[in-house]
Design a protein around this motif. Structure first.
Motif: not given
Length: 222
Positions: A134-143, A85-91, A163-167
């Motif tokens: 947990i995966l974190i999408s930070l979005v910002r990308s500009n010159d 029952h490994i669970d995932v959060g995408v933030i 994240a309990r085990m993996k970030l």
């Protein structure tokens, strides 16, 4: 994570004993940064605005986020994910990116067996919750190196401590690493490609010094 505890809570917060040295894969790095800057001929690279509210999204980074999760799932194995029952959060800090990621997940057949185990939400939406991965999408990308409310490090503290085990952090290095916090964090994760079990950050005269602790707890650099 120890670095978050030291930086924000004066070292008074500790991981639960059952998760402190726990990892999903043998000798896995508990924290990774994937550089999401890509050259996309179709024009989907970098951040953009959508909708009447001009919400920020980063389509290329969203695809990379899900590609990264899919690859990690393959390493773990389908049966183990289901049995344990490994669970995932995408933030993501941006609601438009959250909505875009949700649509992509619904379209991917490879995620169909795990959809009940994957949550996608904003930083505030994960307040008080934890996930194994947990995966974190930070979005910002500009010159210009503008990162908006990613300057709010206490909000980032909420995100990186879910994240309990993996970030896995996904972000444009060239944009984000103009800020000293992200620059130091990225530099340490890039330099020490080993079985890390702790990362300790302390603030000293507005500069951040990171201490890396390797697999058996031996300090190797500060």
């Amino acid at each position: 994570m120890k670095f978050s505890s030291d930086l924000f809570y004066h070292g008074e917060v500790e991981s639960a004993p059952q998760t402190r040295n726990r990892g999903i894969l043998d000798l896995d790095e508990p924290i990774e940064w994937r550089d999401s800057k890509v050259d996309d001929e179709e024009g989907d690279s970098g951040e953009s605005f959508v909708g009447e509210s001009f919400g920020r999204i980063n389509k290329a980074e969203a695809q990379l986020t899900l590609d990264t999760l899919e690859d990690y799932f393959k390493k773990i194995g389908k049966q183990r994910i289901l049995d344990e029952h490994i669970d995932v959060g995408v933030i993501s800090p941006y609601r438009a990116q959250v909505q875009y990621l949700r649509r992509l997940i619904r379209k991917r057949e490879s995620f169909k067996p795990y959809r009940h185990s994957i949550s996608v939400n904003t930083v505030d939406g994960f307040q008080g919750q934890e996930r194994d991965i947990i995966l974190i999408s930070l979005v910002r990308s500009n010159d210009q190196g503008q990162i908006g409310f990613l300057n709010d490090l206490r909000r980032m503290n909420v995100a990186i401590t879910r994240a309990r085990m993996k970030l896995i952090i996904l972000g444009d290095k060239a944009t984000l690493c103009r800020h000293p916090f992200y620059r130091k964090l990225k530099a340490r994760m890039s330099t020490h490609k080993l079985a890390v079990c702790g990362l300790n950050a302390i603030e000293e005269e507005d500069k951040m010094v990171f201490v890396i602790i390797i697999y058996k707890g031996k300090k190797i650099q500060e």
